[in-house]
Scaffold this motif. Sequence first.
Motif, PDB file in Angstrom:
ATOM      1  N   ALA A 251       0.813  -1.212   0.000  1.00  0.00           N
ATOM      2  CA  ALA A 251       0.000   0.000   0.000  1.00  0.00           C
ATOM      3  C   ALA A 251       0.851   1.269   0.000  1.00  0.00           C
ATOM      4  CB  ALA A 251      -0.937  -0.006   1.201  1.00  0.00           C
ATOM      5  N   GLY A 252       1.928   1.261   0.772  1.00  0.00           N
ATOM      6  CA  GLY A 252       2.778   2.444   0.851  1.00  0.00           C
ATOM      7  C   GLY A 252       3.364   2.832  -0.495  1.00  0.00           C
ATOM      8  N   ASN A 253       3.792   1.847  -1.253  1.00  0.00           N
ATOM      9  CA  ASN A 253       4.342   2.117  -2.580  1.00  0.00           C
ATOM     10  C   ASN A 253       3.282   2.694  -3.514  1.00  0.00           C
ATOM     11  OD1 ASN A 253       6.823   1.107  -1.769  1.00  0.00           O
ATOM     12  ND2 ASN A 253       6.431  -0.944  -2.573  1.00  0.00           N
ATOM     13  N   VAL A 254       2.091   2.134  -3.451  1.00  0.00           N
ATOM     14  CA  VAL A 254       1.003   2.605  -4.304  1.00  0.00           C
ATOM     15  C   VAL A 254       0.671   4.063  -3.996  1.00  0.00           C
ATOM     16  CG1 VAL A 254      -1.439   2.315  -4.856  1.00  0.00           C
ATOM     17  CG2 VAL A 254       0.023   0.317  -4.599  1.00  0.00           C
ATOM     18  N   ILE A 255       0.582   4.399  -2.720  1.00  0.00           N
ATOM     19  CA  ILE A 255       0.240   5.773  -2.328  1.00  0.00           C
ATOM     20  C   ILE A 255       1.324   6.749  -2.782  1.00  0.00           C
ATOM     21  CG2 ILE A 255      -0.114   7.297  -0.344  1.00  0.00           C
ATOM     22  CD1 ILE A 255      -1.455   4.889   1.043  1.00  0.00           C
ATOM     23  N   ASN A 256       2.570   6.367  -2.636  1.00  0.00           N
ATOM     24  CA  ASN A 256       3.665   7.233  -3.095  1.00  0.00           C
ATOM     25  C   ASN A 256       3.603   7.460  -4.602  1.00  0.00           C
ATOM     26  OD1 ASN A 256       4.733   7.506  -0.523  1.00  0.00           O
ATOM     27  ND2 ASN A 256       6.152   5.787  -0.754  1.00  0.00           N
ATOM     28  N   GLN A 257       3.334   6.401  -5.357  1.00  0.00           N
ATOM     29  CA  GLN A 257       3.236   6.522  -6.812  1.00  0.00           C
ATOM     30  C   GLN A 257       2.066   7.418  -7.219  1.00  0.00           C
ATOM     31  OE1 GLN A 257       2.831   2.397  -7.760  1.00  0.00           O
ATOM     32  NE2 GLN A 257       5.045   1.979  -7.719  1.00  0.00           N
ATOM     33  N   LEU A 258       0.936   7.254  -6.560  1.00  0.00           N
ATOM     34  CA  LEU A 258      -0.228   8.078  -6.871  1.00  0.00           C
ATOM     35  C   LEU A 258       0.014   9.543  -6.523  1.00  0.00           C
ATOM     36  CD1 LEU A 258      -3.065   5.661  -5.754  1.00  0.00           C
ATOM     37  CD2 LEU A 258      -2.915   6.742  -8.000  1.00  0.00           C
ATOM     38  N   THR A 259       0.676   9.785  -5.413  1.00  0.00           N
ATOM     39  CA  THR A 259       0.990  11.165  -5.016  1.00  0.00           C
ATOM     40  C   THR A 259       1.877  11.834  -6.061  1.00  0.00           C
ATOM     41  OG1 THR A 259       0.798  10.590  -2.664  1.00  0.00           O
ATOM     42  CG2 THR A 259       1.998  12.611  -3.213  1.00  0.00           C
ATOM     43  N   LEU A 260       2.889  11.118  -6.533  1.00  0.00           N
ATOM     44  CA  LEU A 260       3.772  11.659  -7.573  1.00  0.00           C
ATOM     45  C   LEU A 260       3.012  11.912  -8.868  1.00  0.00           C
ATOM     46  CD1 LEU A 260       6.968   9.449  -7.013  1.00  0.00           C
ATOM     47  CD2 LEU A 260       6.715  11.890  -6.505  1.00  0.00           C
ATOM     48  N   ALA A 261       1.955  11.154  -9.109  1.00  0.00           N
ATOM     49  CA  ALA A 261       1.157  11.326 -10.327  1.00  0.00           C
ATOM     50  C   ALA A 261       0.166  12.477 -10.218  1.00  0.00           C
ATOM     51  CB  ALA A 261       0.412  10.033 -10.638  1.00  0.00           C
ATOM     52  N   GLY A 262       0.034  13.057  -9.029  1.00  0.00           N
ATOM     53  CA  GLY A 262      -0.858  14.196  -8.853  1.00  0.00           C
ATOM     54  C   GLY A 262      -2.112  13.920  -8.066  1.00  0.00           C
ATOM     55  N   CYS A 263      -2.227  12.729  -7.486  1.00  0.00           N
ATOM     56  CA  CYS A 263      -3.401  12.413  -6.672  1.00  0.00           C
ATOM     57  C   CYS A 263      -3.342  13.206  -5.365  1.00  0.00           C
ATOM     58  CB  CYS A 263      -3.454  10.918  -6.383  1.00  0.00           C
ATOM     59  SG  CYS A 263      -4.964  10.368  -5.574  1.00  0.00           S
ATOM     60  N   PRO A 264      -4.398  13.930  -4.994  1.00  0.00           N
ATOM     61  CA  PRO A 264      -4.376  14.766  -3.789  1.00  0.00           C
ATOM     62  C   PRO A 264      -4.210  13.954  -2.500  1.00  0.00           C
ATOM     63  CG  PRO A 264      -6.173  15.412  -5.244  1.00  0.00           C
ATOM     64  CD  PRO A 264      -5.641  14.110  -5.770  1.00  0.00           C
ATOM     65  N   LEU A 265      -3.760  14.644  -1.472  1.00  0.00           N
ATOM     66  CA  LEU A 265      -3.533  14.047  -0.151  1.00  0.00           C
ATOM     67  C   LEU A 265      -4.810  13.425   0.397  1.00  0.00           C
ATOM     68  CD1 LEU A 265      -1.463  13.782   2.250  1.00  0.00           C
ATOM     69  CD2 LEU A 265      -2.447  15.920   3.119  1.00  0.00           C
ATOM     70  N   ASN A 266      -4.662  12.229   0.945  1.00  0.00           N
ATOM     71  CA  ASN A 266      -5.716  11.489   1.649  1.00  0.00           C
ATOM     72  C   ASN A 266      -6.810  10.915   0.756  1.00  0.00           C
ATOM     73  OD1 ASN A 266      -4.506  11.877   4.163  1.00  0.00           O
ATOM     74  ND2 ASN A 266      -5.613  13.782   4.546  1.00  0.00           N
ATOM     75  N   VAL A 267      -6.706  11.091  -0.556  1.00  0.00           N
ATOM     76  CA  VAL A 267      -7.650  10.396  -1.438  1.00  0.00           C
ATOM     77  C   VAL A 267      -7.423   8.890  -1.326  1.00  0.00           C
ATOM     78  CG1 VAL A 267      -8.295   9.989  -3.851  1.00  0.00           C
ATOM     79  CG2 VAL A 267      -7.946  12.323  -3.019  1.00  0.00           C
ATOM     80  N   VAL A 268      -6.164   8.481  -1.188  1.00  0.00           N
ATOM     81  CA  VAL A 268      -5.830   7.088  -0.912  1.00  0.00           C
ATOM     82  C   VAL A 268      -4.992   7.038   0.356  1.00  0.00           C
ATOM     83  CG1 VAL A 268      -4.761   4.970  -1.762  1.00  0.00           C
ATOM     84  CG2 VAL A 268      -5.831   6.550  -3.380  1.00  0.00           C
ATOM     85  N   GLN A 269      -5.442   6.253   1.315  1.00  0.00           N
ATOM     86  CA  GLN A 269      -4.721   6.045   2.570  1.00  0.00           C
ATOM     87  C   GLN A 269      -4.568   4.540   2.791  1.00  0.00           C
ATOM     88  OE1 GLN A 269      -6.073   9.096   5.805  1.00  0.00           O
ATOM     89  NE2 GLN A 269      -7.894   8.590   4.601  1.00  0.00           N
ATOM     90  N   SER A 270      -3.789   4.188   3.801  1.00  0.00           N
ATOM     91  CA  SER A 270      -3.598   2.765   4.086  1.00  0.00           C
ATOM     92  C   SER A 270      -3.920   2.464   5.541  1.00  0.00           C
ATOM     93  CB  SER A 270      -2.159   2.342   3.776  1.00  0.00           C
ATOM     94  OG  SER A 270      -1.249   2.992   4.651  1.00  0.00           O
ATOM     95  N   ALA A 271      -4.336   1.227   5.769  1.00  0.00           N
ATOM     96  CA  ALA A 271      -4.597   0.722   7.118  1.00  0.00           C
ATOM     97  C   ALA A 271      -4.008  -0.670   7.230  1.00  0.00           C
ATOM     98  CB  ALA A 271      -6.100   0.688   7.395  1.00  0.00           C
ATOM     99  N   GLU A 272      -3.671  -1.070   8.445  1.00  0.00           N
ATOM    100  CA  GLU A 272      -3.174  -2.422   8.673  1.00  0.00           C
ATOM    101  C   GLU A 272      -4.294  -3.433   8.435  1.00  0.00           C
ATOM    102  OE1 GLU A 272      -0.051  -3.055   9.295  1.00  0.00           O
ATOM    103  OE2 GLU A 272       0.498  -0.919   9.455  1.00  0.00           O
ATOM    104  N   HIS A 273      -3.916  -4.624   7.952  1.00  0.00           N
ATOM    105  CA  HIS A 273      -4.934  -5.630   7.653  1.00  0.00           C
ATOM    106  C   HIS A 273      -5.705  -6.037   8.899  1.00  0.00           C
ATOM    107  CE1 HIS A 273      -6.476  -9.541   5.945  1.00  0.00           C
ATOM    108  NE2 HIS A 273      -6.729  -8.697   4.976  1.00  0.00           N
ATOM    109  N   GLU A 274      -5.078  -5.938  10.064  1.00  0.00           N
ATOM    110  CA  GLU A 274      -5.745  -6.267  11.322  1.00  0.00           C
ATOM    111  C   GLU A 274      -6.866  -5.275  11.641  1.00  0.00           C
ATOM    112  OE1 GLU A 274      -2.503  -6.051  10.879  1.00  0.00           O
ATOM    113  OE2 GLU A 274      -1.937  -8.175  11.029  1.00  0.00           O
ATOM    114  N   GLN A 275      -6.888  -4.141  10.953  1.00  0.00           N
ATOM    115  CA  GLN A 275      -7.907  -3.126  11.200  1.00  0.00           C
ATOM    116  C   GLN A 275      -9.118  -3.276  10.283  1.00  0.00           C
ATOM    117  OE1 GLN A 275      -5.158   0.189  10.534  1.00  0.00           O
ATOM    118  NE2 GLN A 275      -5.254   0.710  12.708  1.00  0.00           N
ATOM    119  N   LEU A 276      -9.124  -4.317   9.457  1.00  0.00           N
ATOM    120  CA  LEU A 276     -10.203  -4.482   8.488  1.00  0.00           C
ATOM    121  C   LEU A 276     -11.564  -4.611   9.162  1.00  0.00           C
ATOM    122  CD1 LEU A 276     -11.184  -4.836   5.601  1.00  0.00           C
ATOM    123  CD2 LEU A 276     -10.627  -7.280   5.773  1.00  0.00           C
TER     124      LEU A 276
END
Length: 232
Positions: free
Chosen positions: A120-145
């Motif tokens: 998830a962290g890699n995906v969010i970094n890539q999206l941010t570099l592509a211009g996706c605004p802050l917090n449109v994509v966030q991550s959570a631990e799988h235990e928090q599902l």
Amino acid sequence: MKNQIQTLVNNSAAAWENWNALGYEQRTRILTTWANSLNENSQKMVAFQCLNAQEHVGETLLMPGPTGETNELYSAGRGTLVVTGDEDATEVAIIGQLSAALVNGNSVILCLPINASLQAGNVINQLTLAGCPLNVVQSAEHEQLTALVANTEVAGITFAGQASTAQCLARQLAERNGLLAQLIAETDCTQLPVIGSPTYSMRFITERTRTINITAVGGNATLLELGSGEEH
């Protein structure tokens, strides 16, 4: 944990409105730029989801109305969606879920296993570099599902993996109070019959109508906008 989950959901809700307002063309540009950082199969999946969204739900339709009134039917994102999967979920499956959710105007909380094919962290970094605004994509631990599924402000869960897990998620959503939330499940992570459907995007939107009355005194326009809250 409850406070942490609520913070994620609050941030997602705050980011959703502006992301949804960007429209299909701008969201597609951002996702296409992001796709350049992915492997070939994932690039094709992003392109597939963007193209089908534009074709099936991206157009604003003019409806009949009285003289002096304009009525439009268009689609909007549902809100905050959780994109998740188990160990069976392939990278292409997750990318398909994520790109469909995003291009149709939803904000996303990625909740993936530690050993998932995509981090998830890699995906969010890539999206941010592509211009996706802050917090449109966030991550959570799988235990928090479980806590995310129980949160009544989450509009739906998008899952790829085993049918037994999908059934469990469906039961958890059914037990929630408040508005009904949708489960969008793919249980064949090889053939991807659900994610690969041309009408997959319809699972991620609500219909809205916009009425503009231009008959007011002095030519002032009044606007009425309604959302159905139901699947397209």
